[in-house]
Structures are given as C-alpha cells and as structure tokens.
Design a protein around this motif. Sequence first.
Motif, PDB file in Angstrom:
ATOM      1  N   THR A 202       2.418  -4.814  24.602  1.00 16.85           N
ATOM      2  CA  THR A 202       3.312  -5.733  23.778  1.00 16.85           C
ATOM      3  C   THR A 202       4.637  -5.184  23.682  1.00 16.85           C
ATOM      4  N   LYS A 203       5.789  -6.207  23.602  1.00 14.32           N
ATOM      5  CA  LYS A 203       7.059  -5.321  23.207  1.00 14.32           C
ATOM      6  C   LYS A 203       7.373  -5.578  21.776  1.00 14.32           C
ATOM      7  N   ASN A 204       6.541  -6.074  21.074  1.00 18.24           N
ATOM      8  CA  ASN A 204       6.685  -6.256  19.535  1.00 18.24           C
ATOM      9  C   ASN A 204       6.302  -5.067  18.687  1.00 18.24           C
ATOM     10  N   TYR A 205       7.456  -4.546  18.048  1.00 20.06           N
ATOM     11  CA  TYR A 205       6.773  -3.316  17.230  1.00 20.06           C
ATOM     12  C   TYR A 205       7.530  -3.118  16.061  1.00 20.06           C
ATOM     13  N   TYR A 206       7.156  -2.474  15.113  1.00 24.15           N
ATOM     14  CA  TYR A 206       7.743  -2.009  13.707  1.00 24.15           C
ATOM     15  C   TYR A 206       8.050  -0.653  13.801  1.00 24.15           C
ATOM     16  N   LEU A 207       9.246  -0.150  13.126  1.00 27.39           N
ATOM     17  CA  LEU A 207       9.470   1.231  12.997  1.00 27.39           C
ATOM     18  C   LEU A 207       8.897   1.411  11.768  1.00 27.39           C
ATOM     19  N   LEU A 208       8.047   2.458  11.605  1.00 25.76           N
ATOM     20  CA  LEU A 208       7.709   3.001  10.189  1.00 25.76           C
ATOM     21  C   LEU A 208       8.535   4.059   9.712  1.00 25.76           C
ATOM     22  N   ASP A 209       9.095   3.806   8.725  1.00 28.64           N
ATOM     23  CA  ASP A 209      10.152   4.790   7.833  1.00 28.64           C
ATOM     24  C   ASP A 209       9.268   5.794   7.131  1.00 28.64           C
ATOM     25  N   GLU A 210      10.268   6.738   6.809  1.00 29.13           N
ATOM     26  CA  GLU A 210       9.741   7.971   6.184  1.00 29.13           C
ATOM     27  C   GLU A 210       8.734   7.736   4.921  1.00 29.13           C
ATOM     28  N   ASP A 211       7.639   8.430   4.911  1.00 31.41           N
ATOM     29  CA  ASP A 211       6.650   8.327   3.970  1.00 31.41           C
ATOM     30  C   ASP A 211       6.041   6.919   3.744  1.00 31.41           C
ATOM     31  N   GLU A 212       6.116   5.990   4.674  1.00 30.83           N
ATOM     32  CA  GLU A 212       5.549   4.758   4.791  1.00 30.83           C
ATOM     33  C   GLU A 212       3.968   4.867   5.191  1.00 30.83           C
ATOM     34  N   ILE A 213       3.215   4.123   4.687  1.00 34.44           N
ATOM     35  CA  ILE A 213       1.930   3.960   5.080  1.00 34.44           C
ATOM     36  C   ILE A 213       1.453   2.672   5.878  1.00 34.44           C
ATOM     37  N   ALA A 214       0.896   2.832   6.878  1.00 35.14           N
ATOM     38  CA  ALA A 214       0.522   1.635   7.892  1.00 35.14           C
ATOM     39  C   ALA A 214      -0.736   1.433   7.805  1.00 35.14           C
ATOM     40  N   VAL A 215      -1.548   0.113   7.504  1.00 37.16           N
ATOM     41  CA  VAL A 215      -2.683  -0.099   7.819  1.00 37.16           C
ATOM     42  C   VAL A 215      -2.928  -1.306   8.977  1.00 37.16           C
ATOM     43  N   LEU A 216      -3.586  -0.778  10.010  1.00 41.88           N
ATOM     44  CA  LEU A 216      -3.725  -1.824  11.170  1.00 41.88           C
ATOM     45  C   LEU A 216      -5.147  -2.315  11.270  1.00 41.88           C
ATOM     46  N   ASP A 217      -5.212  -3.497  11.466  1.00 39.51           N
ATOM     47  CA  ASP A 217      -6.359  -4.184  11.768  1.00 39.51           C
ATOM     48  C   ASP A 217      -5.895  -5.152  12.975  1.00 39.51           C
ATOM     49  N   ARG A 218      -7.177  -6.139  13.342  1.00 41.23           N
ATOM     50  CA  ARG A 218      -6.705  -7.060  14.285  1.00 41.23           C
ATOM     51  C   ARG A 218      -5.633  -8.243  14.070  1.00 41.23           C
ATOM     52  N   SER A 219      -5.526  -8.292  12.622  1.00 41.33           N
ATOM     53  CA  SER A 219      -4.784  -9.340  12.310  1.00 41.33           C
ATOM     54  C   SER A 219      -3.196  -8.919  12.489  1.00 41.33           C
ATOM     55  N   GLY A 220      -3.141  -7.540  12.644  1.00 42.14           N
ATOM     56  CA  GLY A 220      -1.629  -7.037  12.787  1.00 42.14           C
ATOM     57  C   GLY A 220      -1.457  -5.789  11.815  1.00 42.14           C
ATOM     58  N   ALA A 221      -0.444  -5.610  10.973  1.00 43.65           N
ATOM     59  CA  ALA A 221      -0.264  -4.391  10.359  1.00 43.65           C
ATOM     60  C   ALA A 221       0.205  -4.638   9.007  1.00 43.65           C
ATOM     61  N   LYS A 222      -0.194  -3.993   7.879  1.00 41.49           N
ATOM     62  CA  LYS A 222       0.343  -4.081   6.590  1.00 41.49           C
ATOM     63  C   LYS A 222       1.243  -2.664   6.210  1.00 41.49           C
ATOM     64  N   PHE A 223       2.027  -2.775   5.402  1.00 40.55           N
ATOM     65  CA  PHE A 223       2.866  -1.626   5.048  1.00 40.55           C
ATOM     66  C   PHE A 223       2.986  -1.234   3.710  1.00 40.55           C
ATOM     67  N   TYR A 224       3.015  -0.239   3.121  1.00 39.55           N
ATOM     68  CA  TYR A 224       3.040   0.470   1.911  1.00 39.55           C
ATOM     69  C   TYR A 224       3.888   1.488   1.639  1.00 39.55           C
ATOM     70  N   THR A 225       4.375   1.700   0.607  1.00 41.38           N
ATOM     71  CA  THR A 225       5.303   2.941   0.147  1.00 41.38           C
ATOM     72  C   THR A 225       4.360   3.878  -0.121  1.00 41.38           C
ATOM     73  N   LYS A 226       4.723   5.195  -0.082  1.00 46.00           N
ATOM     74  CA  LYS A 226       3.941   6.111  -0.811  1.00 46.00           C
ATOM     75  C   LYS A 226       3.341   6.004  -2.036  1.00 46.00           C
ATOM     76  N   PHE A 227       3.783   5.218  -2.718  1.00 48.30           N
ATOM     77  CA  PHE A 227       3.325   5.067  -4.294  1.00 48.30           C
ATOM     78  C   PHE A 227       2.339   3.828  -3.980  1.00 48.30           C
ATOM     79  N   GLY A 228       2.068   3.267  -2.968  1.00 47.28           N
ATOM     80  CA  GLY A 228       0.977   2.262  -2.649  1.00 47.28           C
ATOM     81  C   GLY A 228       1.557   0.723  -2.807  1.00 47.28           C
ATOM     82  N   GLU A 229       2.801   0.494  -2.892  1.00 43.07           N
ATOM     83  CA  GLU A 229       3.350  -0.623  -3.103  1.00 43.07           C
ATOM     84  C   GLU A 229       3.428  -1.439  -1.665  1.00 43.07           C
TER      85      GLU A 229
END
Length: 609
Positions: A202-229
Amino acid sequence: MCGIVGYIGEKECTGILLDSLSKLEYRGYDSAGIAVFDKHDKTIKTIKAKGRLKDLEKKMKGEDRLYGCCGIGHTRWATHGEPSDINSHPHGNARVTIVHNGIIENYKKLKEFLESKGYVFESQTDTETVAKLLDYYYDGENPIECIKNVINEIEGSYALGILFKDYPDTIYAIRKDSPLIVGKGKGEAFIASDVPAILKFTKNYYLLDEDEIAVLDRSGAKFYTKFGELITKELITADFDEESAAKGGYEHFMLKEIHEQPNAIKMTVTPRVTNGMPDFSECGLTEKMLSGYKRIFVIACGTAMHAGTVGKYVIERLARVPVTVDLASEFRYRNPILNKEDLVILVSQSGETADTLAALRLAKNVGAATMSIVNVKGSSIARESDIVVYTHAGPEISVASTKAYMVQIAVFYLLAFQLAYIKKTISKDECKRLVSVMLKVPDIIENVLELSDTCSYVASKLVNSENLLYIGRGLDYALSMEGSLKLKEISYIHSEAYAAGELKHGTISLVTDQMPVIAVATQRELFDKTVSNVKEVKARGAKVILITHKCMSVDEEAADYVIKLPTIDDMLMPMIGVVPLQLIAYYASVLRGNDVDKPRNLAKSVTVE
Ligand code: F6R
C-alpha cells in the motif's frame, strides 16, 4: 537502529513480514525475528535468529513454518546485549510479545522491580523489560490500559509493535522518539519503521505521533492519545513507489543512488527557484526572516555534517554571515551560547537521528529559530522544526549516504545565494547567474558519472592499502572529509581527511610509500598551494591521486593518477567533485568483497545516542 514491521489482514503474514523486513535491513542486521498468531491454535509463535534476514529464512526452512494472518517482525542493530539468538526480537511470552526499536533508558530499575515480582530474564536486552512490564500490567482484558501504564513507566525512545494473546487479530503499536508509520490497505493494516517497507502492499499510511497508541485490525487502524482518548489522523499517500525504492538493475543501492543524483538535484532545486531567483517561501522561509538572523549554527552528524561544512564555506564566503558547524553529539553537551537572533539549521537525511533531534530541542528551548533540511517526510526532526526544507532525493537505502549529501549541499547553495542577495553582498544579476549555473549541475554530473571506469581503476590501485589520506584546502577540505568517510565506512580502509596546509604540523610523518594520498584541488585560487602539498607527500613516496578541473595543467611528476573534472564555478565544484570520491569508495568496497549497502556495525537511521 532496528526496523520493526507488523501485518494484520486476510493473507498469510510470514512472507509479508519477511518482505517488509528486507526493506528495513538497512536499519540494522545483527539479527531478525518474527512472531505470528498461529491460525490453528491462536497462540503466539516466535522464531528468531542471529545474523541477517537470510539466516532467519534458512532457520525457518529447517523448523515449522509459522502460519497465520497477524504478526510482527524485527531486524536488529544491537545496543544492549551482543547479537545472539537469545537477544533477538521478538521478546515476550505466551501472553504478550513485542518488537522494539529504540532504547529504554531506565531498564535496569524496571528490571530490578520486575525481578522482585518474580520475573526471570533470559536476555541482556532493555526490550525484555518492556515485554515483562506489559505482561505485569496486562489483566487479560484491557490492552490499552496496560499500554498506558507502561508508557508512564518507561523512559527513553521506543517504537513498539505488540501482540496480546487474547486479541489474535489485533496489533497494538506505540512510539516515542523512534519512527513508526501505520499502513492502510484493503482489509489489511501494517506497521513499519519506514515507508519503503510497506510500499509493495500500500502507498497509504498514517504517521504515528509521539506517545500515540495505534490499534490495528483488518478494518484499518484506530488511534488514541496516551491518556486513551480516541483521535483521528490524516491518511498520507507516499509520493514514491516500490520501484523507486528498489535497485532498478544496479548491483547495489549505493551505485543506483549515486546515479540518481542529477534527478535528485532537479527535484530539490527546481521548486525553490522563481524567476531565476532562490525562493524558499513554500517552506515558510521569507526574505524578512532571513535578513534578521545574525548567526547561523549548522548541526548534524556524519555525512550531513559534512554537507553543513560546505554550507558554512559558501554562506560565509557569499553572504558574510558567521556560521558555526557542530557535530550534534557534541553540540548538546557543550552548553552552546545561542539566542533568539540565531538560526539553527539541522541537517538530516532520515530526520530521526537521535543526537540531531536532541540538538533541535535544545535550540528550541532557548528560543532560537530552527530550520531543518530533511529528506524523510514527516520524520521527527521535520515535524519539530519551525521551518522544514525537504530535500527530494527519494528513499536512500544504502547505508552510505550519497544522493542525500548532494541535495543537502544543493539546498545550502540556494540558501547562500538568497542570503547573499538579501544582505546585499551580491547583486541580483550575480544571484541569478549563480542559480543558472546550479541548474546546469545535473547535466554536468551525468558527464562525471562517465568517469566510473577511471574511478574503478583508481580504486583498484588503493584497494590493498590499509591507510589513506585525503587532502584539500577550503571547500576541497570539506569535500575530502566526505570522501574519507565514504571510503572508510564501506571499504574498511582507514583514512583521514586533512587540510592540506596542516599536514606538515604532524601528520606528514605518517606518509610513506604505503600511504596513498587523494588530493582534491578544485579551487583554482588554492591550486598551486595544494599542488605544493602534493609534491611534499610525493617526495616522501606517497602514491598520489589528484582530482582537479579539466582546465588545470598538471605537472606530470606531481601525481600518479589525475582525475579531471568538467569546469564550472569553483564554488559549486563540491557538487561535481564528490561524485568521483563516492565512486572510488564504492569500487574499493566492491573490490574488497564487502557488503556495500550494509557495511558492518552500521545502520542507516541512528535513533540512539
Ligand atoms: C554516512 C552516513 C552517516 C549519516 C549520519 C546522519 O554515509 O550516512 O554519517 O550521514 O548518520 O544521518 P542522518 O542524515 O539521517 O541524520
């Protein structure tokens, strides 16, 4: 420093992980390993091996292959613990398994704590501490809570890919001070330390920023702050494809990248020229800003620092603005005197070099203006600088930097021309003339590339030497520094660069018939002086290779081999003169049978101090 990858989707992931890791081996190749959720019993299975990826592949042929559609992988540049099977990643146990790029600075303290809780450590790595700390906090139900707790405790740099036993179709990822991207395909998602690792898919991507959490599954990715938002992130499309990140018929990436230099210059320079004048306004750098800076500091490491040294000579000569060049690793600890009227320029191909990033933060803390010259889009240094001038070299895969250096100096030239025009040390006509000469450089380099055979011949004459000197004056000295680094890092021939006039203050005592000298003499006003120094070393038995302009007449006795370069303005000669130096280093490495693109002990992206 280490590369990490991950895949979750419908396909068998082993091949995908290995393919992605092969694109990241430039980040380290002391060991490799993968962990996969077995699709039959849903347990995490790990296989790892000391050595290169091919050693892991060999091992995998001998053992059970891993079958599953969700997994993580790692290629290592050893920091804590020698290269060995046991120190290889992934680390962890049946509940939590991780891959890690970075360094956990407080791992000793954490290890003591975990040992007091009954954990037993197998490896000497800092990473195992994180794996065990995740296990300690993991309650079997809430991975994000567990990750939040761990982020609060670990200090240092990390990009982590994490598998939790109870979530067999999910990859968790976090980062701080180490790069990580999250790729998005159709029904699949990826993590990787660098974009080329996923371009095949794939050519499509997200840049993960400092202290962010990514959760990846087949549907793509969800992103959270380090506080879980929960947060939303912009999907980016890579502006280069897999082919431009591959060898394209060349024997090595380094050779391909040397040949890509003319195009890299065009891509970098053309967008910064308007009506024949330098123009950085698209990067947010205005004439008003440039006119306000009293001093410039250029901070970088290795080759990027050598590019900065060329920048210093050119800016000072043309614009009469004082420029200090510092190694980032020294700058940080010398308590530099900086103020708000200073411009600090950070130069980095990867944009992730730990020392350069730390120097940037230091400069920002004291309120200096910061500008970076960076090749990798969205990298940490680019993101944290006030102004970014991207070089458009495309992905540089060979550990030894060539085209990145070329475009870094191209940016410095343009900057020097503009600054000189603003400071009224050159006229508009002169500025335009200099720009027009620069626009001819790509074609001239095409001609210089035809000197490949000559450079290969010269390399064959040096290849049995154990030591070598590079000498030059002024810009040629700056160039010699780069030539010397290139040679030593890939051929393993020890070499030093010396200001030609400095030799007689000590180093000339080393000169014998066993010490070849490469003399760079492209600055006509210094030519006679450099040739005198050449004669001094020749008289002491040294074999001399002289690199100079076509138009200079060279006394036959002066040198054993002469490489004659096309003539342009002396000031721009580093762009021409570096090419034979790169080629000599390249062929010396090939002739010595070395792994040109992956020299021993090195890694492309140095994200540790
Ligand atoms: C040498 C080389 C290194 C890098 C240095 C800085 O060929 O590539 O000396 O120049 O490690 O790396 P970046 O430019 O990524 O900050």
